[in-house]
Structure formats: structure tokens, C-alpha cells
Write a protein that holds these residues in place. Sequence first.
Motif, PDB file in Angstrom:
ATOM      1  N   ILE A 113      20.638   0.437  48.968  1.00 30.47           N
ATOM      2  CA  ILE A 113      21.250  -0.546  49.921  1.00 30.47           C
ATOM      3  C   ILE A 113      21.606  -1.979  48.947  1.00 30.47           C
ATOM      4  N   SER A 114      22.786  -2.271  49.173  1.00 29.46           N
ATOM      5  CA  SER A 114      23.432  -3.727  48.462  1.00 29.46           C
ATOM      6  C   SER A 114      23.130  -4.691  49.574  1.00 29.46           C
ATOM      7  N   PHE A 142      16.831   4.737  58.895  1.00 32.10           N
ATOM      8  CA  PHE A 142      15.666   3.736  59.566  1.00 32.10           C
ATOM      9  C   PHE A 142      15.614   2.430  58.516  1.00 32.10           C
ATOM     10  N   THR A 143      16.691   1.948  58.309  1.00 31.54           N
ATOM     11  CA  THR A 143      16.793   0.583  57.375  1.00 31.54           C
ATOM     12  C   THR A 143      16.136  -0.558  58.214  1.00 31.54           C
ATOM     13  N   GLN A 144      15.438  -1.331  57.879  1.00 29.17           N
ATOM     14  CA  GLN A 144      14.716  -2.277  58.307  1.00 29.17           C
ATOM     15  C   GLN A 144      14.652  -3.919  57.706  1.00 29.17           C
ATOM     16  N   ILE A 145      15.107  -4.846  58.448  1.00 32.83           N
ATOM     17  CA  ILE A 145      15.023  -6.005  58.068  1.00 32.83           C
ATOM     18  C   ILE A 145      13.860  -7.133  58.333  1.00 32.83           C
ATOM     19  N   LYS A 194      14.155  -2.805  53.767  1.00 33.19           N
ATOM     20  CA  LYS A 194      13.429  -1.642  53.423  1.00 33.19           C
ATOM     21  C   LYS A 194      13.975  -0.424  54.423  1.00 33.19           C
ATOM     22  N   GLY A 195      13.868   0.932  53.899  1.00 35.32           N
ATOM     23  CA  GLY A 195      14.001   2.010  54.660  1.00 35.32           C
ATOM     24  C   GLY A 195      13.132   3.322  54.406  1.00 35.32           C
ATOM     25  N   PHE A 196      13.581   4.228  55.076  1.00 38.85           N
ATOM     26  CA  PHE A 196      12.912   5.450  55.062  1.00 38.85           C
ATOM     27  C   PHE A 196      13.164   6.170  53.702  1.00 38.85           C
ATOM     28  N   ASN A 197      14.189   5.874  53.120  1.00 43.94           N
ATOM     29  CA  ASN A 197      14.811   6.798  51.852  1.00 43.94           C
ATOM     30  C   ASN A 197      15.398   5.663  50.760  1.00 43.94           C
TER      31      ASN A 197
END
Length: 208
Positions: A113-114, A142-145, A194-197
Motif C-alpha cells: 500500500i502506497s 482488511f487494510t486498517q488505519i 496495516k493489513g492482512f497481507n
Amino acid sequence: KNTVSVVNDYYQSFNNYKVTADVYDLNMKKIFSKQALVNLPEDGVVNDVFKIDFPDNMTSVQFIKLRLFDDKNRQVGDNFYWRSNSEYEGRKTLTGPTTAGFQDINKLAKTKISVKYTTSVKDSKHFINLDLKNVGKTLSFFTQIQWLDGKGNPVRPSFYTNNFMSLLAGESESVEIETDISNLPEKEYYLVVKGFNTDTQNFKVLIK
């Protein structure tokens, strides 16, 4: 049933809107795509616009991206779902395509992710404006901020326009985080994506 419906919760009707559905397998191969025009009644629903036909020879997990466009072809809504091939065996079981059979999600390749962001203060409120983009070749699941203080605790109350998302390859998302400046007594805070992958990215944010 596997049908697509559109809900309009505005007290205004909308004509010539377009709904699209794209389905991807675990390898990000598009296995289904369809679109249709709809006229949306005020505060109403258009049920069963079309059916999603899942092929027989697909991976154990599929991802569904629904989008809604207005009459000027501007995207005004979207939803993201995932389902499995698990067969439903009754209400007393943990089975079915929305409940079980997701083990192979662990096989998703890593992506990146940029992250670009700016900060500002206006009317005693602190704003973070982020632009996220999946620059990899597979789904960012599942990208999380997170907006954290120096001890790693969430800054509360803070208002996110979005803080959980799944981004297809090449897809972007803009997010704003708003916090009352009186709730930011420290000099340093941390913005985490962050995220799952995906790898976790940490950014130090100074409060001036």
C-alpha cells in the motif's frame, strides 16, 4: 439467491444509475462481470437487478466488488464482499458461503500500500488526509488505519471517514481523520496502516 439489489435511502429518486458487479478468484482472475441500468425510487429498493452466476471451476474463495455510478458515470457507492464454496448444512451448523471455508485466504500473496498524507489544523480541530493506493498485483485484504498515541492506544474520540477497507490492485481510497486539538496533548503521535497481507507502516506525526 446471489442477486444484486440497490437501496436508496434518500428522499429523492435517481434515474439512469448504473450498478456493476465484478467477481475475482483467489488469484485475482476476474470470473464474472455484469452491469445494468436502474431507476431508483425515493427511499426505496430495486430488488434483484441481476443474478451473479458463479462458475463451477473456481477457487475456494471469491471476492465480489459492487459499484454504483450516477447518470454522469461518477461512482457514488461501492461494497466489497467475500464468499466461499462451503455448502450450507442447516441453521445449527457453522456452514455456508458466508460463514465457513475461508482457510485459503491465507494463500493470498503479499501486496503493498502506497501511503501519502497531510495534516492541518482548522477551528481547533486536527485533520489527517490520507491517500492510499494498492500498488501491488493482488488484493489488499482488511487494510486498517489506526491513529495512536505514544503508548499505542487509539486517540479517542477521533472521526474516520473510513478505517477498514479492502483494495483491489490499483485501487485507491482517500480517508480523513478528525480530532479535536484539545484531545492531542502530546507532541508525537503515530499513524499506522496495516493489513492482512501487507506490511505494517508507521508514520510519526508531530503536533505543532
